[in-house]
Design a protein around this motif. Structure first.
Motif, PDB file in Angstrom:
ATOM      1  N   PRO A 203       0.839  -1.198   0.000  1.00 46.79           N
ATOM      2  CA  PRO A 203       0.000   0.000   0.000  1.00 46.79           C
ATOM      3  C   PRO A 203       0.880   1.256   0.000  1.00 46.79           C
ATOM      4  O   PRO A 203       1.964   1.269   0.598  1.00 46.79           O
ATOM      5  N   GLU A 204       0.439   2.317  -0.637  1.00 44.99           N
ATOM      6  CA  GLU A 204       1.268   3.515  -0.784  1.00 44.99           C
ATOM      7  C   GLU A 204       1.571   4.191   0.548  1.00 44.99           C
ATOM      8  O   GLU A 204       2.560   4.921   0.662  1.00 44.99           O
ATOM      9  N   ASP A 205       0.718   3.987   1.542  1.00 46.86           N
ATOM     10  CA  ASP A 205       0.926   4.682   2.823  1.00 46.86           C
ATOM     11  C   ASP A 205       1.883   3.935   3.758  1.00 46.86           C
ATOM     12  O   ASP A 205       2.118   4.381   4.884  1.00 46.86           O
ATOM     13  N   TYR A 206       2.458   2.819   3.308  1.00 43.52           N
ATOM     14  CA  TYR A 206       3.400   2.091   4.162  1.00 43.52           C
ATOM     15  C   TYR A 206       4.807   2.629   3.960  1.00 43.52           C
ATOM     16  O   TYR A 206       5.321   2.663   2.850  1.00 43.52           O
TER      17      TYR A 206
ATOM     18  N   LEU B 114      -2.328  -6.092   3.810  1.00 47.87           N
ATOM     19  CA  LEU B 114      -1.952  -4.826   4.426  1.00 47.87           C
ATOM     20  C   LEU B 114      -2.871  -3.714   3.935  1.00 47.87           C
ATOM     21  O   LEU B 114      -3.456  -3.788   2.852  1.00 47.87           O
ATOM     22  N   GLY B 115      -2.963  -2.653   4.751  1.00 45.22           N
ATOM     23  CA  GLY B 115      -3.737  -1.486   4.350  1.00 45.22           C
ATOM     24  C   GLY B 115      -5.222  -1.655   4.593  1.00 45.22           C
ATOM     25  O   GLY B 115      -5.699  -2.702   5.028  1.00 45.22           O
TER      26      GLY B 115
ATOM     27  N   LYS C  79      -4.715  -5.549   1.157  1.00 40.89           N
ATOM     28  CA  LYS C  79      -4.078  -5.929  -0.108  1.00 40.89           C
ATOM     29  C   LYS C  79      -2.972  -6.944   0.160  1.00 40.89           C
ATOM     30  O   LYS C  79      -2.087  -6.721   0.975  1.00 40.89           O
TER      31      LYS C  79
END
Length: 256
Positions: free
Chosen positions: A189-192, A242-243, A247
């Motif tokens: 995920p992009e926020d990790y 995750l997320g 995902k």
């Protein structure tokens, strides 16, 4: 039971008996029940492994709680018929999970499982590499090919373009790469960020660092001091959700 058939002992004595030449048409539960009844006469059976996948058909592993019981079983059961087929017995090549757990405790058991997983993945990688070599192997030239090569060559249409033949650039799939100490993580995920990934991967033995790729979102590299830590981390995190959308991440070994 019918007459004996001489079996070949190729492995040093240990507490696990390898049984082959079993009838493949028998249901696994019925096979395990019959084997347990037979081998329990020679000692305490702490585990019995028989599987129905193609590679494991017709085979079983009988795990005793001591080597002496395995020795007696091999000596007396060798060649006896079960479901009209003579059983062929030998000692197993490696210690069973049940034996390691009984004799060595949880720490040694976890190390044993990681080593077994690494060996399995090495074999898968080797098999995949062999398959790729077969795809790349050139065909045996024929008389027509020889005659064609003797004629002056003409410029081929589309010269310089890449071949559409998948065998020409075939590579080993990510899933079958041999183990090493660096993991390649995808579908993140992009926020990790580094801290978030460190919380996940930092709990495994020998963790060193997480490296993000500034120009690529959703991927990272995780490095360990040795293969053992990477193997354990891959086994535990591959497919983890995750997320907000849970995902599933893809975790493989870095391509060398």
């Amino acid at each position: 039971m019918a007459a004996f058939v001489q079996g070949g002992i190729t492995q040093p004595p240990n507490s696990t008996v390898y049984v082959k030449n079993l009838e493949e048409g028998i249901k696994i539960d019925d096979l395990k029940e019959a084997l347990t009844e037979i081998f329990s006469e020679y000692g305490t059976v702490i585990d019995l492994i028989a599987k129905k996948n193609i590679k494991a058909r017709g085979q079983a592993f009988v795990v005793f709680d001591d080597v002496e019981s395995a020795e007696r079983a091999i000596k007396e059961v060798q060649g006896f018929e079960l479901f009209e087929k003579p059983m062929l017995l030998d000692y197993a090549k490696t210690r069973s999970d049940a034996t390691v757990q009984k004799d060595g405790g949880e720490e040694e058991f976890e190390l044993h499982k990681r080593r077994r997983l690494a060996e399995k993945e090495r074999k898968q990688a080797q098999q995949a590499a062999e398959e790729q070599k077969k795809l790349k192997r050139p065909a045996i030239p024929t008389a027509a090919d020889a005659a064609s090569s003797a004629r002056p060559a003409k410029a081929a249409r589309g010269a310089g373009l890449k071949s559409s033949n998948p065998a020409a650039g075939a590579v080993v799939p990510d899933e079958y790469l041999p183990p090493n100490k660096i993991l390649f993580v995808q579908n993140l995920p992009e926020d990790y960020d580094v801290d978030g990934l460190t919380q996940i991967f930092g709990r495994f033995e020998g963790f060193r660092e997480v490296r993000l790729v500034p120009t690529r979102k959703g991927i990272a590299f995780v490095e360990y001091e040795a293969e053992a830590g990477a193997i354990s981390a891959k086994e535990s995190t591959s497919g983890m959700g995750l997320g907000a959308e849970s995902k599933a991440i893809k975790v493989t070994y870095q391509r060398q």
